[in-house]
Design a protein around this motif. Structure first.
Motif, short mmCIF file in Angstrom:
data_model
loop_
_atom_site.label_atom_id
_atom_site.label_comp_id
_atom_site.label_asym_id
_atom_site.label_seq_id
_atom_site.Cartn_x
_atom_site.Cartn_y
_atom_site.Cartn_z
N GLN A 177 70.72 3.83 -103.27
CA GLN A 177 72.07 4.49 -103.55
C GLN A 177 73.11 4.32 -102.57
N LEU A 178 72.51 4.31 -101.12
CA LEU A 178 73.49 4.11 -100.05
C LEU A 178 73.98 2.59 -99.93
N ASN A 179 73.21 1.93 -100.10
CA ASN A 179 73.76 0.55 -99.85
C ASN A 179 74.05 -0.27 -100.78
N VAL A 180 73.62 -0.07 -102.03
CA VAL A 180 73.68 -0.54 -103.50
C VAL A 180 74.95 0.02 -104.32
N GLY A 181 74.32 1.35 -104.44
CA GLY A 181 75.06 2.28 -105.57
C GLY A 181 74.25 2.88 -106.43
N HIS A 182 75.04 3.66 -107.15
CA HIS A 182 74.01 4.38 -108.19
C HIS A 182 74.23 3.94 -109.52
N TYR A 183 72.93 3.92 -110.13
CA TYR A 183 72.59 3.34 -111.34
C TYR A 183 71.98 4.29 -112.37
N ASP A 184 72.32 4.31 -113.41
CA ASP A 184 71.68 5.23 -114.39
C ASP A 184 70.36 4.83 -114.82
N HIS A 185 70.21 3.38 -114.60
CA HIS A 185 68.79 3.09 -115.36
C HIS A 185 67.84 3.15 -114.31
N ILE A 186 67.88 3.77 -113.11
CA ILE A 186 66.88 3.83 -112.11
C ILE A 186 66.21 4.91 -112.23
N HIS A 187 64.69 4.91 -112.29
CA HIS A 187 63.85 5.99 -112.40
C HIS A 187 62.90 5.80 -111.14
N HIS A 188 61.89 6.97 -111.34
CA HIS A 188 61.10 7.00 -109.83
C HIS A 188 59.53 7.44 -110.15
N CYS A 189 58.93 6.86 -109.39
CA CYS A 189 57.17 7.06 -109.58
C CYS A 189 56.86 7.43 -108.08
N ARG A 190 56.84 8.85 -107.74
CA ARG A 190 56.41 9.10 -106.52
C ARG A 190 55.13 9.70 -106.33
N LYS A 191 54.63 9.36 -105.07
CA LYS A 191 53.27 10.36 -104.83
C LYS A 191 53.37 10.54 -103.45
N PHE A 192 52.65 11.83 -103.33
CA PHE A 192 52.71 12.45 -101.88
C PHE A 192 51.76 13.27 -101.69
N SER A 193 50.47 13.04 -102.34
CA SER A 193 49.33 13.84 -102.23
C SER A 193 48.66 13.35 -100.87
N GLY A 194 49.13 12.25 -100.18
CA GLY A 194 48.16 11.85 -99.07
C GLY A 194 47.50 10.73 -99.35
N GLU A 195 47.38 10.40 -100.73
CA GLU A 195 46.49 9.38 -101.16
C GLU A 195 47.55 8.04 -101.51
N PRO A 196 46.77 6.86 -101.42
CA PRO A 196 47.57 5.77 -102.15
C PRO A 196 47.77 6.01 -103.57
N PHE A 197 48.56 5.20 -104.26
CA PHE A 197 48.55 5.11 -105.64
C PHE A 197 47.47 4.34 -106.22
N LYS A 198 47.27 4.99 -107.37
CA LYS A 198 46.12 4.53 -108.42
C LYS A 198 47.31 3.46 -109.47
N VAL A 199 46.51 2.46 -109.91
CA VAL A 199 47.51 1.74 -110.89
C VAL A 199 48.03 2.26 -112.02
N PHE A 200 46.83 3.11 -112.79
CA PHE A 200 47.16 3.97 -114.19
C PHE A 200 48.29 4.75 -113.88
N GLU A 201 48.41 5.26 -112.65
CA GLU A 201 49.47 6.33 -112.37
C GLU A 201 50.78 5.43 -112.58
N ILE A 202 50.98 4.25 -111.98
CA ILE A 202 52.21 3.58 -111.87
C ILE A 202 52.52 3.08 -113.53
N VAL A 203 51.40 2.66 -114.23
CA VAL A 203 51.44 2.17 -115.64
C VAL A 203 52.04 3.35 -116.36
N ALA A 204 51.05 4.50 -116.42
CA ALA A 204 51.52 5.51 -117.20
C ALA A 204 53.24 6.04 -117.18
N ARG A 205 53.58 6.11 -115.72
CA ARG A 205 55.00 6.51 -115.56
C ARG A 205 56.05 5.37 -116.25
#
Lengths: 590, 291
Positions: free
Chosen positions: A548-576
């Motif tokens: 957002q700071l360096n490129v700009g704001h886009y409405d078609h950007i979404h996010h997938c965040r995990k902050f449980s202390g564990e690395p991602f699992k593939v299915f979490e990204i696929v589901a999101r």
């Protein structure tokens, strides 16, 4: 196809060594291994586990599921059963506890009295070896599969210890063979892969090795999880080449020491994690204004403050980019793979010398501590040549001295001022934390302030972040662009493949440089995609905010965040990803 | 050592001092220049490292190589420079706030680490550059801008602190006696290992109590006392305790291997001149450890 195995118990029960022997054995047989350590900030007790993913192709994460769980206690079952595949097996320490499973779970319990076997054939501390033997039986290894490792690891304790361990392994093997007909199938290995020589290393190993290849001869650091392994590796490597490991009294000193060595002409670095990096931030400004090269490795862990010392997170991007008062130059690299760690640390030293500024290498616990199989050819010692930048030789300094005198902060066109070293005749100079004149003399007048600030900005302008820090794979102009940085590359890659297999058009943009930001490449990729999903191991969406700071704001950007202390699992990204695509099509149709 | 170098050579690289007229720090720079000249050291062979404060400008005016770090951080940088290039003579310099306040952790660890550098502390019992606040060596009850009712804390005693921390050369000088100071600097530079020279260096602007005259009346020079044995650690503790630290001279000295002597596989050739290409040739051996 792959096979996943995990051993769990209390810390202090030899879980890590059992896991590592199991992993290395299969690695040497020719499999690709990815090993993940789950541990806690204590020495004895609690719960620890070691997961090994065994595959006939290279993967860069631990795998979502589990085929076989070896449980020393009920807690190991409770904490890990959710990962077990339907029909998977739990090999438990029969006699030590009575395992309980939820009624609705399809699991094959296999009881082997591992502790008793250890007591009968060796000693109770060899319970992990009984588990190894039992595991060997269940996955189709020979009872002597671990013999060499046992000799390697325990040979120093005497032949009788080696023999006792081997006996316990064989007894465990025998007991498991008789206890069940459940057998796992290891992936098929192509003939040319069998016994192929490959490397088994983690990101911290690769950082240490790369540093030595880059000519780093001093590391000054303070012990901290999960970065201490870098120190251990360098303790083995540096003395071979006359180098020094300095254990500093704190991280402020560690970073200042690394600066001091670099000022005197020796490539030096410091390695730390978030809390230590926080203490180093004053030195970032010092290195920047005094234009002294320095390399800082931050193996990120979950913060803030003490946070979760043994858990992973991508939480330090902002700290790496923005910390230290005033406005200071720096470069921030974020290696994605073990191979990247090896090359990026070398690039970091070259960049630090070239731009005479701090270079921060951001890895994290999951990349730093997960040992994995790497091709020998992918650790190429000659790929990146040592380039000291504008470091003057004795003769050059003499010539400059004879032609008007040496100025440490000379206002050059490139902004880079050639660097003399203390000890060179004619090159006597002051490197300084104050704003200064070309000579390095303290000065607060607007004339010098502006000229020196512009010089420091100018010198960074030739840095091209896209040169090695931007990877793109998958479809161009995709319906969905997955964007990530650093260690999440393995899961995002597999998520992309899984989505593609379902007929979805998907691309993957991965950044290994965060500052200066590769704005042009990111803009092009984002604007060519119908939807964008930014995948980050943090809660605040630090990459998303940087975009957002360096490129700009886009409405078609979404996010997938995990902050449980564990690395991602593939299915979490696929589901999101599917969620985002579904919402998008509803919106577009509606 | 035959001296072919002159103070003039140092002055050629030095800036014009901005210290207050009468500041004790002038004498410290002068004594150091003479000591370096007397030891036959040229400006390019010397690095002076400072932190922040009036005394942080020591290396602006010395005229050798210099690295000016941040407040309290002269010692980590100085020690590292010596590790990188042991051929250089490395001097760290600062004030009592820099060294015994914000940087005291580094000071204690530098004492016990014993890297071969010299540490000069210009101790004036006050914060000068920030215009007169209490310092770690201010005596209890000393009135300053931040202690209008008198300092409540007990002062740091640098000499016993250094001895207790393992410092193998502990000396104290006074800006009012440049010649003696020069001899202390020469001995400190020649000492193999970490050497501390604490210098009572009056702040004529903000400290009206510890003046030149006050120091002259209260200091005893141990170097002139024939019965004093600086290798006797118990005697050193006794004298600094009995005199409340109001002594000059070499207080304590002890010969022991320095940090670099203790390093495994240590090559006497300075690290900065080592060949960096060796690991590339050792690739096979290095990778074997990961197979």
């Amino acid at each position: 196809m792959d096979f996943t195995w995990k051993i769990g118990g209390a810390q202090g029960e030899g879980i890590d060594s059992a896991g590592e022997i199991f992993a290395l054995t299969l690695h040497r047989k020719g499999y690709y291994i990815y090993a993940y350590r789950h541990f806690m900030s204590l020495i004895k007790g609690g719960h620890t586990n070691y997961k090994v993913r065994i595959s006939s192709k290279q993967h860069r994460h631990r795998g979502d599921q589990l085929d076989l769980l070896v449980a020393f206690d009920q807690r190991s079952i409770d904490e890990n059963l959710h990962e077990l595949k339907s029909g998977g097996a739990v090999l438990y320490n029969a006699g030590a506890f009575e395992p309980k499973f939820p009624a609705d779970v399809d699991v094959v319990p296999i009881g082997v009295p591992m502790q008793q076997i250890a007591k009968d054939h060796g000693s109770i501390v060899m319970t992990n070896m009984a588990a190894m033997g039992a595991s060997a039986a269940l996955v189709g290894l020979e009872p002597d599969a671990f013999d060499d490792f046992i000799a390697e690891r325990y040979g120093k304790h005497g032949a009788d210890v080696v023999e006792a361990n081997r006996k316990v392994v064989r007894a465990g093997f025998q007991a498991a063979s008789e206890a069940t007909s459940w057998r796992a199938r290891l992936p098929e290995l192509p003939p040319e892969a069998r016994g192929k020589k490959r490397l088994f290393m983690h990101g911290n190993d690769a950082i240490a090795l790369g540093a030595v290849v880059a000519g780093c001869r001093v590391v000054a650091a303070y012990p901290i999880t999960p970065a201490t392994d870098i120190l251990y590796s360098l303790l083995k490597l540096l003395p071979e080449y006359g180098g020094v490991v300095l254990q500093a009294e704190d991280e402020m000193a560690a970073c200042q020491m690394a600066v001091g060595c670099n000022y005197a002409g020796v490539r030096a670095m410091t390695s730390t994690s978030g809390p230590g990096f926080s203490l180093m931030t004053e030195t970032l400004g010092l290195a920047s204004v005094s234009e002294t090269p320095v390399v800082i490795v931050d193996v990120q862990r979950a913060g803030p403050s003490t946070g979760m010392p043994t858990k992973t997170e991508q939480g330090d991007a902002f700290q790496a980019i923005f910390s230290s008062h005033g406005e200071s130059q720096r470069i921030v690299l974020a290696p994605a793979t073990v191979e990247d760690c090896f090359y990026d640390i070398q690039r970091a030293f070259n960049l630090a010398d070239k731009y005479q500024c701090p270079v921060i290498v951001l890895t994290d616990l999951s990349l730093g501590l997960s040992k994995q199989t790497v091709e020998v050819d992918d650790i190429d010692f000659e790929k990146i040549a040592i380039d000291r930048g504008q470091l003057l030789t004795e003769e050059q300094v003499k010539e400059i001295a004879a032609n008007g005198g040496y100025k440490r902060y000379a206002l050059t066109e490139s902004g880079i001022s050639p660097r003399a070293l203390p000890g060179q005749e004619g090159g006597v100079h002051l490197a300084i934390s104050y704003e200064h004149t070309e000579e390095g003399w303290e000065d607060e007048t607007p004339l010098h302030r502006v000229a020196q600030t512009e010089k420091r900005i100018r010198k960074m302008s030739t840095f091209d972040p896209a040169e090695f820090g931007v990877r793109q794979s998958g479809d161009a102009s995709p319906d969905l662009l997955l964007v990530g940085w650093g260690s999440t590359i393995g899961q995002i890659d597999e998520a992309r493949e899984a989505l593609k297999a379902e007929g979805i058009s998907v691309g993957h943009l991965h950044l290994s440089v965060l500052y200066p930001f590769p704005a042009k490449e990111v803009r092009e990729a984002i604007e060519s995609a119908r939807a964008v999903l930014i995948v980050e191991n943090n809660a605040f969406g630090q990459l998303q905010q940087l975009i957002q700071l360096n490129v700009g704001h886009y409405d078609h950007i979404h996010h997938c965040r995990k902050f449980s202390g564990e690395p991602f699992k593939v299915f979490e990204i696929v589901a999101r990803a599917k969620e985002v695509l579904a919402a998008k099509s509803v919106k577009e149709v509606g | 050592m035959a001296s072919t170098v002159t103070v003039k050579e140092y002055r050629a690289y030095a800036q014009q001092p901005t210290w207050c007229p009468g500041c004790g720090d002038f004498a410290v720079v002068a004594a150091m220049q003479r000591a370096l000249v007397n030891l036959g050291l040229k400006p390019h062979q010397v690095v002076a490292v400072t932190g922040i404060g009036c005394s942080g400008k020591f290396n602006y005016y010395l005229g050798a190589n210099g690295f000016n770090s941040m407040h309290g951080r002269s010692l980590p940088v100085a020690q590292a420079i010596k590790i990188a290039n042991r051929d250089l003579v490395v001097i760290a310099a600062g004030g009592d706030g820099d060294g015994y306040g914000i940087g005291v952790g580094h000071f204690i660890h530098a004492c016990r680490r014993n890297i071969d550098i010299t540490y000069v502390v210009m101790d004036n019992h006050i914060y000068g550059l920030t215009t007169g606040q209490t310092s770690p060596t201010s005596e209890k009850g000393f009135k300053t801008k931040t202690t209008p009712y008198g300092a409540a804390e007990y002062p740091i005693r640098p000499l016993p602190l250094a001895i207790a921390s393992g410092c193998g050369f502990v000396a104290q000088g006074f800006s009012g006696d440049v010649k003696h100071l020069q001899s202390l600097f020469e001995a400190a530079i020649q000492h193999k290992g970490f050497a501390l020279v604490n210098v009572f260096s009056p702040c004529v602007t903000f400290n009206k109590e510890q003046t030149y005259d006050w120091w002259r009346e209260n200091l005893v020079n141990l170097d002139e006392r024939e019965d004093y044995d600086p290798t006797d650690k118990a005697a050193a503790y006794k004298v600094v305790t009995e005199t409340n630290g109001l002594v000059t001279g070499i207080i304590y000295r002890e010969e022991r291997p320095d940090y670099q002597d203790e390093l495994p596989n240590y090559d006497p050739k300075p690290l900065v001149y080592q060949d960096l290409s060796k690991p590339v040739k050792d690739r096979e051996k290095l990778l074997q450890a990961f197979m």
